[in-house]
Scaffold this motif. Structure first.
Motif, PDB file in Angstrom:
ATOM      1  N   ILE A 218    -100.580  51.437 -27.808  1.00  0.00           N
ATOM      2  CA  ILE A 218     -99.748  51.056 -26.675  1.00  0.00           C
ATOM      3  C   ILE A 218     -99.384  52.314 -25.891  1.00  0.00           C
ATOM      4  N   GLY A 219     -99.659  52.298 -24.601  1.00  0.00           N
ATOM      5  CA  GLY A 219     -99.425  53.463 -23.765  1.00  0.00           C
ATOM      6  C   GLY A 219     -97.958  53.852 -23.677  1.00  0.00           C
ATOM      7  N   ASP A 220     -97.716  55.137 -23.475  1.00  0.00           N
ATOM      8  CA  ASP A 220     -96.336  55.631 -23.390  1.00  0.00           C
ATOM      9  C   ASP A 220     -95.625  55.114 -22.146  1.00  0.00           C
ATOM     10  N   ASP A 221     -96.392  54.635 -21.154  1.00  0.00           N
ATOM     11  CA  ASP A 221     -95.792  54.139 -19.919  1.00  0.00           C
ATOM     12  C   ASP A 221     -95.456  52.653 -19.970  1.00  0.00           C
ATOM     13  N   ILE A 222     -95.761  51.989 -21.084  1.00  0.00           N
ATOM     14  CA  ILE A 222     -95.490  50.553 -21.217  1.00  0.00           C
ATOM     15  C   ILE A 222     -94.024  50.343 -21.576  1.00  0.00           C
TER      16      ILE A 222
ATOM     17  N   ASN B   3     -98.651  41.918 -16.972  1.00  0.00           N
ATOM     18  CA  ASN B   3     -98.134  43.199 -17.481  1.00  0.00           C
ATOM     19  C   ASN B   3     -99.201  43.856 -18.351  1.00  0.00           C
ATOM     20  N   PRO B   4    -100.261  44.405 -17.738  1.00  0.00           N
ATOM     21  CA  PRO B   4    -101.384  44.971 -18.497  1.00  0.00           C
ATOM     22  C   PRO B   4    -100.920  46.029 -19.496  1.00  0.00           C
ATOM     23  N   GLY B   5    -101.471  45.928 -20.699  1.00  0.00           N
ATOM     24  CA  GLY B   5    -101.147  46.892 -21.740  1.00  0.00           C
ATOM     25  C   GLY B   5     -99.934  46.527 -22.561  1.00  0.00           C
ATOM     26  N   ALA B   6     -99.185  45.488 -22.147  1.00  0.00           N
ATOM     27  CA  ALA B   6     -98.000  45.086 -22.900  1.00  0.00           C
ATOM     28  C   ALA B   6     -98.423  44.452 -24.220  1.00  0.00           C
ATOM     29  N   PRO B   7     -97.728  44.757 -25.309  1.00  0.00           N
ATOM     30  CA  PRO B   7     -98.082  44.182 -26.615  1.00  0.00           C
ATOM     31  C   PRO B   7     -97.374  42.867 -26.870  1.00  0.00           C
ATOM     32  N   ILE B   8     -97.968  42.042 -27.711  1.00  0.00           N
ATOM     33  CA  ILE B   8     -97.280  40.902 -28.290  1.00  0.00           C
ATOM     34  C   ILE B   8     -97.342  41.076 -29.799  1.00  0.00           C
TER      35      ILE B   8
END
Length: 344
Positions: free
Chosen positions: A138-142, A194-199
């Protein structure tokens, strides 16, 4: 202060050692069961389990599999290989690890440079068995993510009523499981916007059911994400592990591992999700965006625990992180749109 594990756990550990030796003599083989993990630019959380299971060459097992295709009891045909040595490999990096008393591997490893997105790591046991586990970096910008319960939130199970729980877990075929209307569509919309957002799925269900849940998610279009499940049986402190403590710990770990993310917490009102989520929102408001609670029908509530929990029983009243409720995913999506706190 307790210095030794609970005696039930000690008895279980001794029995496991004896049973492990017997099963190996009977031809049972080591197998690695990989689970989906997550990570950041700093570290990766790898989840897996080392078990012993019947050799595939056993004709009786193959016949049983063909006869009872993917019935729930198949998830439990294995026995944990306690304290097993293993290794985690990704790229040119190999890290030695060790399973716990339940055969589980839950380790955090320094990220060697994996970029945001989905990656594969190999978990290998000491006897040569291996499997590939998925991890989402997960990117630091998420800054947005979803935490979702499973039972009665995306999957209708009527847990924990004992007879129905046993029937659903051990007898029914996977195709008989019912999805909660609208939840898959809602989750897809949020993650697409919300690209890159985790579930992340957090549940009191056993890791034994992980393969079934993954196939269920694929069949119904529910997005892929890490699953933080639990184990059944004695613990170091008592005969049974606490489901609420498991969820509470999982939320704290997510807040620690992913400090930049504010979570949409999704659960149901059949058990303790409203109170747990309210507690977390009050204690760590910087990590909670909102709380979505799926309302069970009167029939589901009775089957789940005999009564419906009343709002007045909740002692936590966070001033941030609004809570909204609806009976399905479409209703929850409509209410979240009205709050206008995320785009989807």
């Amino acid at each position: 202060m307790r210095t030794r594990p609970f005696f039930g756990a000690r008895i279980e550990d001794r029995l496991k050692k004896v049973i492990n030796r017997v099963l190996k003599r009977r031809g049972w083989q080591e197998s690695v069961r990989p689970y989906t993990g997550y990570g950041t630019s700093e570290q990766i959380r790898v989840l897996a389990r080392i078990v012993l299971q019947p050799s595939k060459q056993f004709g009786i097992v193959q016949a049983a599999n063909a006869l009872l295709y993917r019935r729930g009891w198949r998830n439990f045909i294995a026995f944990s290989k306690a304290d097993a040595a293993a290794s985690v490999r990704f790229g040119d990096t190999t890290v030695p690890v060790r399973a716990d008393r339940g055969g589980y591997i839950d380790v955090r490893i320094k990220n060697p440079g994996l970029e945001p997105g989905w990656h594969s790591v190999t978990v290998q046991g000491s006897d040569g068995a291996s499997a590939v586990a998925s991890v989402q970096i997960i990117g630091d910008d998420i800054t947005f993510g979803v935490v979702s319960d499973i039972d009665d939130t995306i999957l209708s199970t009527w847990l924990p009523r004992p007879f129905l729980a046993a029937w659903n877990s051990f007898v029914l075929t996977e195709q008989a499981r019912q999805a909660i209307p609208g939840m898959a569509r809602w989750y897809q919309q949020m993650l697409e916007a919300n690209p890159g957002a985790p579930i992340i799925f957090v549940s009191t269900g056993a890791f034994n059911t992980y393969p079934m849940i993954r196939r269920f998610q694929k069949r119904h279009g529910i997005p892929h994400g890490a699953m933080l499940l639990t184990d059944w049986g004695p613990t170091n402190t008592g005969w049974f592990r606490s489901g609420t403590d498991h969820k509470r710990t999982a939320l704290r770990e997510l807040a620690r591992d992913l400090p930049n993310i504010r979570w949409l917490l999704v659960g149901d009102d059949g058990q303790h999700d409203p109170e747990l989520y309210a507690e977390f929102a009050e204690l760590q408001p910087e990590h909670v965006l909102a709380r979505a609670i799926r309302e069970l029908s009167p029939g589901e509530a009775v089957l789940a625990h005999g009564i419906r929990l009343e709002d007045g029983e909740h002692r936590w009243n966070p001033t941030t992180a609004p809570e909204f409720r609806a009976p399905d995913g479409d209703g929850l999506a409509d209410k979240l749109r009205k709050l206008d706190i995320i785009s989807f």
